[in-house]
Scaffold this motif. Sequence first.
Motif, PDB file in Angstrom:
ATOM      1  N   VAL A 213     -47.538 -13.796  19.203  1.00 30.92           N
ATOM      2  CA  VAL A 213     -47.125 -14.311  20.512  1.00 30.92           C
ATOM      3  C   VAL A 213     -48.346 -14.647  21.368  1.00 30.92           C
ATOM      4  CG1 VAL A 213     -45.995 -13.665  22.670  1.00 30.92           C
ATOM      5  CG2 VAL A 213     -44.872 -13.192  20.500  1.00 30.92           C
ATOM      6  N   VAL A 214     -49.340 -13.738  21.321  1.00 30.29           N
ATOM      7  CA  VAL A 214     -50.559 -13.994  22.118  1.00 30.29           C
ATOM      8  C   VAL A 214     -51.277 -15.248  21.632  1.00 30.29           C
ATOM      9  CG1 VAL A 214     -52.845 -13.077  22.640  1.00 30.29           C
ATOM     10  CG2 VAL A 214     -50.845 -11.589  22.776  1.00 30.29           C
ATOM     11  N   ILE A 215     -51.391 -15.366  20.299  1.00 33.70           N
ATOM     12  CA  ILE A 215     -52.073 -16.543  19.739  1.00 33.70           C
ATOM     13  C   ILE A 215     -51.314 -17.822  20.102  1.00 33.70           C
ATOM     14  CG2 ILE A 215     -52.667 -17.687  17.576  1.00 33.70           C
ATOM     15  CD1 ILE A 215     -53.181 -14.791  16.460  1.00 33.70           C
ATOM     16  N   TRP A 216     -49.995 -17.757  19.988  1.00 26.26           N
ATOM     17  CA  TRP A 216     -49.192 -18.945  20.317  1.00 26.26           C
ATOM     18  C   TRP A 216     -49.337 -19.316  21.788  1.00 26.26           C
ATOM     19  CZ3 TRP A 216     -44.784 -19.262  23.486  1.00 26.26           C
ATOM     20  CH2 TRP A 216     -44.126 -20.504  23.436  1.00 26.26           C
ATOM     21  N   ARG A 217     -49.373 -18.259  22.652  1.00 28.69           N
ATOM     22  CA  ARG A 217     -49.524 -18.522  24.086  1.00 28.69           C
ATOM     23  C   ARG A 217     -50.884 -19.154  24.389  1.00 28.69           C
ATOM     24  NH1 ARG A 217     -49.393 -13.372  27.804  1.00 28.69           N
ATOM     25  NH2 ARG A 217     -51.515 -13.267  26.971  1.00 28.69           N
ATOM     26  N   ASP A 218     -51.946 -18.649  23.715  1.00 27.29           N
ATOM     27  CA  ASP A 218     -53.281 -19.225  23.932  1.00 27.29           C
ATOM     28  C   ASP A 218     -53.325 -20.689  23.485  1.00 27.29           C
ATOM     29  OD1 ASP A 218     -54.200 -16.841  24.982  1.00 27.29           O
ATOM     30  OD2 ASP A 218     -54.931 -16.098  23.035  1.00 27.29           O
ATOM     31  N   ARG A 219     -52.756 -20.950  22.331  1.00 25.68           N
ATOM     32  CA  ARG A 219     -52.733 -22.336  21.864  1.00 25.68           C
ATOM     33  C   ARG A 219     -51.942 -23.229  22.807  1.00 25.68           C
ATOM     34  NH1 ARG A 219     -51.746 -21.800  15.305  1.00 25.68           N
ATOM     35  NH2 ARG A 219     -53.825 -20.931  14.808  1.00 25.68           N
ATOM     36  N   ARG A 220     -50.828 -22.668  23.295  1.00 23.41           N
ATOM     37  CA  ARG A 220     -50.030 -23.445  24.238  1.00 23.41           C
ATOM     38  C   ARG A 220     -50.824 -23.745  25.505  1.00 23.41           C
ATOM     39  NH1 ARG A 220     -45.120 -20.493  26.984  1.00 23.41           N
ATOM     40  NH2 ARG A 220     -46.921 -19.713  28.149  1.00 23.41           N
ATOM     41  N   ASP A 221     -51.558 -22.734  25.997  1.00 19.52           N
ATOM     42  CA  ASP A 221     -52.371 -22.948  27.192  1.00 19.52           C
ATOM     43  C   ASP A 221     -53.448 -24.008  26.947  1.00 19.52           C
ATOM     44  OD1 ASP A 221     -50.898 -21.057  28.584  1.00 19.52           O
ATOM     45  OD2 ASP A 221     -52.255 -19.401  28.039  1.00 19.52           O
ATOM     46  N   LEU A 222     -54.073 -23.941  25.755  1.00 22.05           N
ATOM     47  CA  LEU A 222     -55.093 -24.946  25.433  1.00 22.05           C
ATOM     48  C   LEU A 222     -54.489 -26.348  25.393  1.00 22.05           C
ATOM     49  CD1 LEU A 222     -57.077 -23.067  22.638  1.00 22.05           C
ATOM     50  CD2 LEU A 222     -57.932 -23.665  24.898  1.00 22.05           C
ATOM     51  N   LYS A 223     -53.331 -26.445  24.769  1.00 21.60           N
ATOM     52  CA  LYS A 223     -52.678 -27.753  24.707  1.00 21.60           C
ATOM     53  C   LYS A 223     -52.300 -28.241  26.094  1.00 21.60           C
ATOM     54  CE  LYS A 223     -50.856 -27.457  20.018  1.00 21.60           C
ATOM     55  NZ  LYS A 223     -49.644 -27.411  19.169  1.00 21.60           N
ATOM     56  N   LEU A 224     -51.827 -27.305  26.922  1.00 22.07           N
ATOM     57  CA  LEU A 224     -51.474 -27.700  28.285  1.00 22.07           C
ATOM     58  C   LEU A 224     -52.706 -28.177  29.063  1.00 22.07           C
ATOM     59  CD1 LEU A 224     -48.921 -24.875  29.172  1.00 22.07           C
ATOM     60  CD2 LEU A 224     -48.423 -27.311  28.915  1.00 22.07           C
ATOM     61  N   LYS A 225     -53.835 -27.459  28.864  1.00 22.03           N
ATOM     62  CA  LYS A 225     -55.066 -27.884  29.531  1.00 22.03           C
ATOM     63  C   LYS A 225     -55.488 -29.278  29.074  1.00 22.03           C
ATOM     64  CE  LYS A 225     -57.091 -23.341  30.471  1.00 22.03           C
ATOM     65  NZ  LYS A 225     -58.190 -22.400  30.144  1.00 22.03           N
ATOM     66  N   GLN A 226     -55.425 -29.497  27.757  1.00 22.80           N
ATOM     67  CA  GLN A 226     -55.791 -30.817  27.237  1.00 22.80           C
ATOM     68  C   GLN A 226     -54.874 -31.897  27.797  1.00 22.80           C
ATOM     69  OE1 GLN A 226     -55.712 -30.431  22.985  1.00 22.80           O
ATOM     70  NE2 GLN A 226     -57.636 -29.243  22.896  1.00 22.80           N
ATOM     71  N   ILE A 227     -53.573 -31.555  27.846  1.00 21.06           N
ATOM     72  CA  ILE A 227     -52.614 -32.538  28.367  1.00 21.06           C
ATOM     73  C   ILE A 227     -52.892 -32.829  29.837  1.00 21.06           C
ATOM     74  CG2 ILE A 227     -50.179 -32.871  28.921  1.00 21.06           C
ATOM     75  CD1 ILE A 227     -49.620 -31.237  26.287  1.00 21.06           C
ATOM     76  N   THR A 228     -53.199 -31.772  30.606  1.00 22.53           N
ATOM     77  CA  THR A 228     -53.492 -31.973  32.033  1.00 22.53           C
ATOM     78  C   THR A 228     -54.767 -32.798  32.224  1.00 22.53           C
ATOM     79  OG1 THR A 228     -54.579 -29.797  32.011  1.00 22.53           O
ATOM     80  CG2 THR A 228     -52.304 -29.900  32.802  1.00 22.53           C
ATOM     81  N   GLU A 229     -55.790 -32.527  31.386  1.00 20.63           N
ATOM     82  CA  GLU A 229     -57.026 -33.313  31.479  1.00 20.63           C
ATOM     83  C   GLU A 229     -56.763 -34.780  31.154  1.00 20.63           C
ATOM     84  OE1 GLU A 229     -59.767 -31.424  28.906  1.00 20.63           O
ATOM     85  OE2 GLU A 229     -60.228 -29.764  30.290  1.00 20.63           O
ATOM     86  N   GLU A 230     -55.971 -35.004  30.106  1.00 22.82           N
ATOM     87  CA  GLU A 230     -55.649 -36.386  29.757  1.00 22.82           C
ATOM     88  C   GLU A 230     -54.855 -37.064  30.866  1.00 22.82           C
ATOM     89  OE1 GLU A 230     -53.687 -36.260  26.031  1.00 22.82           O
ATOM     90  OE2 GLU A 230     -55.525 -35.875  24.881  1.00 22.82           O
TER      91      GLU A 230
END
Length: 200
Positions: free
Chosen positions: A24-41
């Motif tokens: 769950v923690v790993i999935w949450r971290d990946r989700r946060d990274l993807k969200l950050k990338q999406i927000t940057e884009e």
Amino acid sequence: MQEMEYLIIILSLLVVSIIIAVFVVIWRDRRDLKLKQITEELERIDELYTEIQRYRKEMENMLDTAKKQTDSAVSRIDNQVKLVRDSVAKLEHNSHANNSNNRDVKDSSRGKDRQQKNSGRGRSRNTNRRPQAPQNNSNHKTEQREQPEQPEQRIDDGEKYSKMMKLAEQGLSNEEIAKKLNLGCKEVELVTQIKRKNIS
């Protein structure tokens, strides 16, 4: 034995829960990274959109200024064309008026010539002409007299010899001295030898 089984079950449940928590923690971290990338884009897209809007406004302003300039140029050209047409019309009118005036003048001059011819038919013409006296063309020749040549100014012997010695003291040769003073080489040699003997 039953207690051991309970402990094993509890431990297995704990291990499974820990594994689930890690996933769950790993999935949450990946989700946060993807969200950050999406927000940057998305931010980049917003910046590009704002730049596009700015360029669009600049292009619209440039087009407006170009339209205004073209409209002003077209209006100037129209005014010039109107002026040219007016001037051409005036010139045509003046040319027609001049042609009509010239025709009237020619007609009046022809009428006057006809009247003069008709009035001069009854008069007698004088055919006797007086002979003209021949003209005497006499060309007077002027004789040019030659002016007597003036004698050349000659230099005194004293001045000549002093100049000769000065040139010799300057180191000039006898031939150069003779050329400058318009004398003979032998005369220069004799004078220089005599002067040197007198000095010695």
